[in-house]
Design a protein around this motif. Structure first.
Motif, PDB file in Angstrom:
ATOM      1  N   MET A 269       1.012  -0.932  -0.280  1.00  0.00           N
ATOM      2  CA  MET A 269       0.308   0.400   0.410  1.00  0.00           C
ATOM      3  C   MET A 269       0.911   1.355  -0.207  1.00  0.00           C
ATOM      4  O   MET A 269       0.163   2.095  -1.182  1.00  0.00           O
ATOM      5  N   VAL A 270       1.829   1.685   0.545  1.00  0.00           N
ATOM      6  CA  VAL A 270       2.748   2.516   1.625  1.00  0.00           C
ATOM      7  C   VAL A 270       3.270   2.840  -0.262  1.00  0.00           C
ATOM      8  O   VAL A 270       3.273   3.500  -0.899  1.00  0.00           O
TER       9      VAL A 270
ATOM     10  N   THR B 111       9.498  10.544   6.327  1.00  0.00           N
ATOM     11  CA  THR B 111       7.940  10.048   5.648  1.00  0.00           C
ATOM     12  C   THR B 111       7.529  11.534   4.712  1.00  0.00           C
ATOM     13  O   THR B 111       6.379  11.580   4.508  1.00  0.00           O
ATOM     14  N   ALA B 112       7.912  12.470   5.539  1.00  0.00           N
ATOM     15  CA  ALA B 112       7.231  13.516   4.867  1.00  0.00           C
ATOM     16  C   ALA B 112       7.580  13.802   3.938  1.00  0.00           C
ATOM     17  O   ALA B 112       6.175  14.080   3.013  1.00  0.00           O
ATOM     18  N   PRO B 113       8.297  13.670   3.154  1.00  0.00           N
ATOM     19  CA  PRO B 113       7.731  13.749   1.787  1.00  0.00           C
ATOM     20  C   PRO B 113       7.062  13.281   0.781  1.00  0.00           C
ATOM     21  O   PRO B 113       6.365  13.632   0.053  1.00  0.00           O
ATOM     22  N   LEU B 114       6.262  11.603   1.847  1.00  0.00           N
ATOM     23  CA  LEU B 114       5.673  11.361   0.747  1.00  0.00           C
ATOM     24  C   LEU B 114       3.827  12.327   1.112  1.00  0.00           C
ATOM     25  O   LEU B 114       1.995  11.570   0.152  1.00  0.00           O
ATOM     26  N   LEU B 115       3.799  13.222   1.775  1.00  0.00           N
ATOM     27  CA  LEU B 115       2.794  13.743   1.834  1.00  0.00           C
ATOM     28  C   LEU B 115       2.688  15.029   0.935  1.00  0.00           C
ATOM     29  O   LEU B 115       1.516  15.767   0.657  1.00  0.00           O
ATOM     30  N   LEU B 116       3.336  14.793   0.037  1.00  0.00           N
ATOM     31  CA  LEU B 116       3.699  16.531  -0.855  1.00  0.00           C
ATOM     32  C   LEU B 116       2.402  16.104  -1.950  1.00  0.00           C
ATOM     33  O   LEU B 116       2.582  17.233  -2.414  1.00  0.00           O
ATOM     34  N   LEU B 121      -7.102  12.450   0.551  1.00  0.00           N
ATOM     35  CA  LEU B 121      -7.434  11.338   1.155  1.00  0.00           C
ATOM     36  C   LEU B 121      -6.414  10.687   0.491  1.00  0.00           C
ATOM     37  O   LEU B 121      -5.957  10.101   1.813  1.00  0.00           O
ATOM     38  N   THR B 122      -5.890  10.715  -0.051  1.00  0.00           N
ATOM     39  CA  THR B 122      -3.582   9.958   0.224  1.00  0.00           C
ATOM     40  C   THR B 122      -3.209  10.362   0.969  1.00  0.00           C
ATOM     41  O   THR B 122      -2.861   9.439   2.047  1.00  0.00           O
ATOM     42  N   GLY B 129      -1.253   4.165   6.495  1.00  0.00           N
ATOM     43  CA  GLY B 129       0.089   3.115   6.247  1.00  0.00           C
ATOM     44  C   GLY B 129       0.888   2.904   6.848  1.00  0.00           C
ATOM     45  O   GLY B 129       1.381   2.133   7.067  1.00  0.00           O
ATOM     46  N   VAL B 130       1.769   4.102   7.051  1.00  0.00           N
ATOM     47  CA  VAL B 130       3.042   4.247   7.788  1.00  0.00           C
ATOM     48  C   VAL B 130       2.535   3.593   9.045  1.00  0.00           C
ATOM     49  O   VAL B 130       3.955   2.835   9.528  1.00  0.00           O
TER      50      VAL B 130
END
Lengths: 287, 334, 251
Positions: A269-270, B111-116, B121-122, B129-130
């Motif tokens: 998922m990630v 993990t912050a870059p995943l938020l950009l 919703l994402t 997920g993290v």
């Protein structure tokens, strides 16, 4: 090996039916419905109670397991959900978490917190041997039922007038209204079908997951979300592929590398979210 | 230039910088409660720690407008960092607190870059997920984390003088209070700063914020790491004051609960998390004393009503009521 | 500084099969007052997005004061002196004009990442906020949330914000769009008073505004530059007339 693969496919099919309703509300209608699992729980309870208390045959309970949550879905949609279309995601999340928090104690209060089992009829128990591969009858049944549902849904959404209207309504509710489409009714029906399918999925899943209990909505919430995320949210086929992929990976992973277990699913998922935020099987650019 | 306009501009920009009487009363009252109810010290401590956890969520949700369903990830990382350190005989609480905050900040930064990318919703899914991934990691690495059994350990004295834990519940609450107050004051300062103003701009209109030359991505990464550090500190406090950690720290319900607390108290004004934590935990205590099994139902009902009535209106009400109560307390004391 | 303030060389942008921008080259001299006109769908917005870095060109390069900024992000270009306003207001609804301007100025000063000092304790920043507020006539509503301002005032704040970044080049995307007649004069006055050393590219449908403001006009049609020249030449140009008469309604 093949047995595991088949179990994985069956589990994936089950996930698909459970999550397909969510891929409609979340994917098409852009509504974050974290209470989806509550509808599945209702379906599971309907089947378990009908068999237990009324002695109804398993097959007969399945349509009811669809109808009851579908009706419940319509009622909730008309009274509460519809006010939150277009609200911020945070409001939708809070509202539906609230519903889950209410649903679990209600189930506990009415039915107790121990798991209710669905006792399969004899013709669905045990397994067959096909060319030396052991296949559980019940899993075969699940694959068949869920396969039919998937095909029907796909046809329903792509071929029928209703499907076209739904897509138009989702695209731009105002324009669709102007074209004479009854958007309110379309959304209500879509929501009902989604809730009903969740209920049916819950009924079918009861045996596989060891019974239905009040924590069901939360236990499987995350799984549903993962299926929709991986499958991409703009189509039934995406959700189907996503569900199958996860089903196989999960079953195989737990069998072959038990030390990693659930890790695989979360990792898929990630990684999906990083590589393709619209989902692995989404078409086009998404949003 | 008119001196009058200049003065008004300065006053306007600095209008939230000064501590108001109602705020000072709030903190004094909190401190007084710890001394007034020594028998409820454990409950008060729980509120203070949960308040810090909710404050961490307010930093990203309230200030930067980023919705997260995975704040438990950092609570867990902070708690385990402090616990593991203590189980290696590094039992100084201050050290453990710093380690917890730092470890969580590192995970947050990574993990912050995943938020950009993607929309709300994402982000919900990524953060969720993290936290699940980290929980599973902790579960599978039992040699370090104790796996499903968790870890038990004993803590040293705070600053070498004040014992905390079962023998010193009030000390534990005071320790949490001190940490919460210092971190709150820092967060308050951050909110007034140009950095805080830039976060508000990103929340209000990210497109325009970028068009003013704000490197929006970096600001989001920065505040997410800060928020993670706060959550990590809350986790460390929780571990140190209860002297036990277990895998449920990473659970989804932790992330959901903290969001409820923040929403009950109102996001964006920093006090919401603490007030919400108080309301939530006291409610839980009262309701579960009456109907132990079903207290969640009432919290759920509260949420549904909250959303249906409109969060903004209710929060405005909570805010006004809180400052009225504080002012009355101040008058009575005077 | 020699050479153009902003230059585009052979810009091409395709969206799938659709050619939104086809080989556009032009230069904006320091202090220029240039207008970009063209019928709806000519690709004006795409061109602005290419110049400001919101989207990347398929081919071609963008130079800002002689420096190749093609690979730079939008916010990096702002820091190098390229600022813009938006056709549809892009403001901060719940911040006040003072806060919005203070923010823009802090960012330009590189003090925007300061998380310790209380905003507004630097006299230089306060003075500059005051200067901008006075220049755009926003003192009366400076401490009101932006969303409560009259529309014309919001348009002015839109320009003031862009100017607060101290640009060398300013792109104005239909600054008068939707402004009621009685507030239009304020916008025109604000445009006339913009600093003369800033190069300005005005994108506008309102031909009165274009012909009062610009000393040079570029015409964009179907993603390509049709022609470029002095206002009086453009007014006489048969091809330009054909495009506008054919389209009807935007005279």
């Amino acid at each position: 090996m093949l047995t595991i693969l088949f179990d994985g496919v069956a589990y994936g099919m089950l996930l698909f039916v459970l999550a397909s309703g969510l891929s409609v509300t979340l994917g098409l209608m852009n509504f974050i419905n974290l209470a989806h699992g509550a509808f599945a729980m209702v379906g599971g309870y309907v089947t378990a109670l009908m068999m237990d208390r009324l002695g109804a045959p398993f097959l007969l309970t399945l349509p009811v397991a669809f109808l009851v949550p579908a009706l419940l879905g319509v009622v909730l949609e008309r009274t509460l959900y519809r006010r939150l279309y277009g609200a911020s995601p945070l409001d939708q999340v809070l509202f539906t978490i609230g519903l889950v928090l209410m649903a679990m104690p209600i189930a506990d209060f009415l039915l107790g917190n121990e798991a209710h089992q669905v006792n399969l009829p004899a013709w669905l128990s045990g397994s067959l041997s096909v060319y030396g591969v052991g296949i559980s009858r019940y899993r075969l049944f699940i694959v068949a039922v869920c396969g039919v549902i998937a095909a029907a849904l796909q046809l329903f959404l792509v071929r029928t007038r209703f499907g076209a209207q739904l897509r138009a309504a989702v695209d731009d509710a105002r324009v669709a209204n102007g074209l004479g489409i009854d958007v309110d009714r379309i959304f209500a029906v879509a929501f009902a079908v989604g809730s009903g399918l969740a209920g049916l999925g819950g009924a079918l899943a009861a045996d596989v997951v060891g019974g239905i209990d009040p924590s069901f909505p939360v236990k499987f919430l995350v799984t549903f979300l993962i299926v929709v995320t991986v499958g991409g949210s703009n189509g039934i086929l995406g959700a189907l592929f996503g569900a199958l992929l996860l089903g196989v990976l999960d079953v195989a992973g737990k069998y072959y590398i038990p030390s990693i277990g659930a890790f695989i699913v979360y990792a898929v998922m990630v990684v999906t979210l990083i590589v393709r935020p619209q989902g692995l099987f989404a078409r086009g650019d998404g949003r | 230039m008119s001196a009058e306009t200049t003065r008004r501009i300065e006053a306007h920009l600095g209008r939230r910088a000064r501590w108001r009487i109602s705020e000072i009363v709030f903190w004094l009252a909190l401190l007084a409660v710890i001394f007034a109810f020594p028998s409820r010290a454990a409950l008060i401590n729980e509120i203070l720690v949960a308040g810090l956890f909710a404050l961490s969520l307010d930093l990203i949700l309230g200030l930067a407008g980023i919705v997260s369903l995975g704040q438990a990830a950092f609570l867990g990382v902070g708690a385990y960092a402090a616990a593991i350190l203590a189980s290696w005989d590094q039992a100084d609480p201050t050290l453990g607190l710093a380690a917890g905050a730092l470890a969580a900040a590192v995970v947050g930064f990574a993990t912050a870059p995943l938020l950009l990318r993607g929309a709300d919703l994402t982000r919900l899914m990524v953060t969720l997920g993290v936290s699940l991934l980290l929980g599973e990691l902790a579960n599978r690495n039992g040699w370090l984390t104790g796996g499903a059994d968790g870890l038990e350990f004993s803590m040293g004295k705070v600053l070498g003088r004040f014992p905390i834990g079962f023998t010193g519940q009030r000390n534990a609450a005071l320790y949490s209070f001190a940490v919460l107050f210092v971190l709150f004051a820092l967060a308050r300062r951050l909110r007034q700063s140009p950095f805080g103003l830039a976060l508000a701009a990103i929340r209000e209109n990210r497109l325009r914020a970028g068009a003013l030359g704000i490197a929006t991505s970096w600001r989001i990464v920065a505040i997410y790491a800060v928020s993670a550090a706060y959550a990590g500190a809350a986790g460390a406090l929780l571990a140190q004051t209860t002297q036990i950690v277990s895998l449920d720290l990473f659970d989804f319900h932790r992330s959901a609960d903290v969001m409820l607390m923040l929403i009950i108290g109102g996001a964006g004004w920093l006090y919401g998390g603490i007030i919400g934590a108080g309301v939530f935990i006291v409610l839980r205590d009262v309701i579960s004393a009456a109907t132990p099994e079903y207290w969640e139902f009432w919290i759920g009902l509260l949420l549904v009503v909250l959303v249906m009535v409109g969060r903004d209106r209710l929060q405005e009400y909570v805010r006004r009521a809180a400052s009225r109560v504080a002012l009355r307390l101040a008058r009575d004391a005077a | 500084m020699s050479g153009p303030a902003l230059e585009a060389r052979g810009l091409v942008r395709q969206f799938g099969a659709l050619l939104a921008t086809g080989n556009v080259s032009f230069a904006l001299e320091p202090g220029a007052r240039q207008a970009l006109i063209g019928p709806n769908g000519a690709g004006k917005t795409t061109l602005i997005n290419l110049l400001t870095g919101v989207i990347r060109p398929t081919e071609g390069r963008v130079f800002l004061q002689g420096r190749d900024v093609t690979a730079f992000s939008a916010s990096e270009r702002v820091r190098l002196g390229l600022s813009r306003t938006f056709q549809i207001n892009q403001l901060f609804p719940h911040l006040t004009p003072i806060e919005s301007l203070g923010l823009a100025i802090s960012e330009r000063n590189r003090s925007g990442a300061d998380f310790w000092r209380v905003a507004g304790t630097r006299p230089a920043i306060v003075a500059e906020i005051e200067d901008l507020l006075t220049r755009f006539g926003l003192e009366a509503e400076m401490d009101q949330p932006t969303h409560t301002l009259p529309y014309g005032k919001q348009r002015l704040l839109e320009i003031a914000l862009a100017l607060a970044t101290r640009p060398r080049v300013l792109l104005l995307d239909e600054p008068a769009a939707g402004v009621p007649e009685e507030e239009r004069q304020d916008i025109l006055a604000a445009l006339a008073a913009l600093p003369s050393d800033v190069a300005i590219l005005l994108i506008e449908h309102d031909m009165d505004l274009v012909f009062t403001f610009a000393t040079r006009i570029s015409v964009l049609v179907a993603g390509r530059l049709l022609t470029e020249g002095k206002p009086e030449d453009i007014a006489k140009d048969e091809r330009v007339r054909a495009v506008y008469l054919g389209e009807d309604g935007h005279g």
